[in-house]
Scaffold this active site. Sequence first.
Site, mmCIF file in Angstrom:
data_model
loop_
_atom_site.group_PDB
_atom_site.id
_atom_site.type_symbol
_atom_site.label_atom_id
_atom_site.label_comp_id
_atom_site.label_asym_id
_atom_site.label_seq_id
_atom_site.Cartn_x
_atom_site.Cartn_y
_atom_site.Cartn_z
ATOM 1 C CD1 TRP A 77 -1.835 2.252 1.987
ATOM 2 C CD2 TRP A 77 -3.183 1.103 0.611
ATOM 3 N NE1 TRP A 77 -2.952 3.009 1.797
ATOM 4 C CE2 TRP A 77 -3.814 2.319 0.950
ATOM 5 C CE3 TRP A 77 -3.840 0.223 -0.244
ATOM 6 C CZ2 TRP A 77 -5.066 2.669 0.468
ATOM 7 C CZ3 TRP A 77 -5.090 0.577 -0.723
ATOM 8 C CH2 TRP A 77 -5.685 1.785 -0.370
ATOM 9 C CD GLU A 113 -3.087 -6.558 6.235
ATOM 10 O OE1 GLU A 113 -4.271 -6.551 6.641
ATOM 11 O OE2 GLU A 113 -2.576 -5.578 5.619
ATOM 12 C CG LEU A 136 -1.001 3.874 7.742
ATOM 13 C CD1 LEU A 136 -1.251 3.598 9.221
ATOM 14 C CD2 LEU A 136 -2.000 3.129 6.880
ATOM 15 C CG HIS A 143 -9.609 2.918 7.290
ATOM 16 N ND1 HIS A 143 -10.022 1.652 7.614
ATOM 17 C CD2 HIS A 143 -8.455 2.768 6.597
ATOM 18 C CE1 HIS A 143 -9.165 0.767 7.133
ATOM 19 N NE2 HIS A 143 -8.196 1.427 6.515
ATOM 20 C CG PHE A 168 6.162 2.578 14.529
ATOM 21 C CD1 PHE A 168 5.119 1.716 14.250
ATOM 22 C CD2 PHE A 168 5.953 3.941 14.368
ATOM 23 C CE1 PHE A 168 3.885 2.193 13.826
ATOM 24 C CE2 PHE A 168 4.726 4.430 13.950
ATOM 25 C CZ PHE A 168 3.694 3.554 13.669
#
Length: 240
Positions: A77, A113, A136, A143, A168
């Site tokens: 993504w 995931e 993101l 969302h 992270f």
Amino acid sequence: TIHTSLHITYTRTERTPSTMIHRFILFTSLLASTAFGFAPISNSGSIRTSLKGAESEVSFGELDGSDVRIGILRTRWNDEHVTNLVDGAKKALKECNVTEDNIFETSVPGAFELPLAAKLLAMSGTVDAIITAGVLIKGDTMHFEYICDATSKAIMNVGINTNTPVIFGVLTCLTEEQVIKRSSDDNNHGYDWGKTAVEMALLKKEAVGGLGKPSGMGFGAVTPVEGGEPGKRDKGPGFF
């Protein structure tokens, strides 16, 4: 008579439009200075904060990762931006002498995931540290908030529960412009993630004696153990 005239004067003043506006402004100012004293009061302040956050303030010393194995888990993504971040991480790993044979890379569909993939990789025992890379970007719904919160907490828990350093590396940005500022050549956060992964892998090796020498953590000195041979450390792992 005096009381009445004063009362009338006060009433007339209270109903004056300019006075009422002045009192309203004063009232809202008091609210802003008390209940909302710590909240940003202008958009310009938020912009300055976000721009400052794009600049890395972390410094790293000399890191030798020649014996370190790094796993990179990336999302498909926002593929273009994630690829830039992974390239930055690999550049840092190369500078730390991590060989290509010691870098494992695989992809998952999205950020949600990443935690499970990181846990499975950590449980395999084949890597010393893991970099999770994803992007993101805020949309029109909640969302974004749900995924950011769940992913960040889960990734942290993987590291704590498996004793494997998990970095992270998920950018959580409000706009694509913010992503570009944090994944470009001159300011690539992936580079810092690569350095951090090597440093934490070395830290873990030192803590559990995986480098084949006395631990640099804790007291770090080789002391005689009662009932054992002088100059030898206890065989069990630990900081001391």
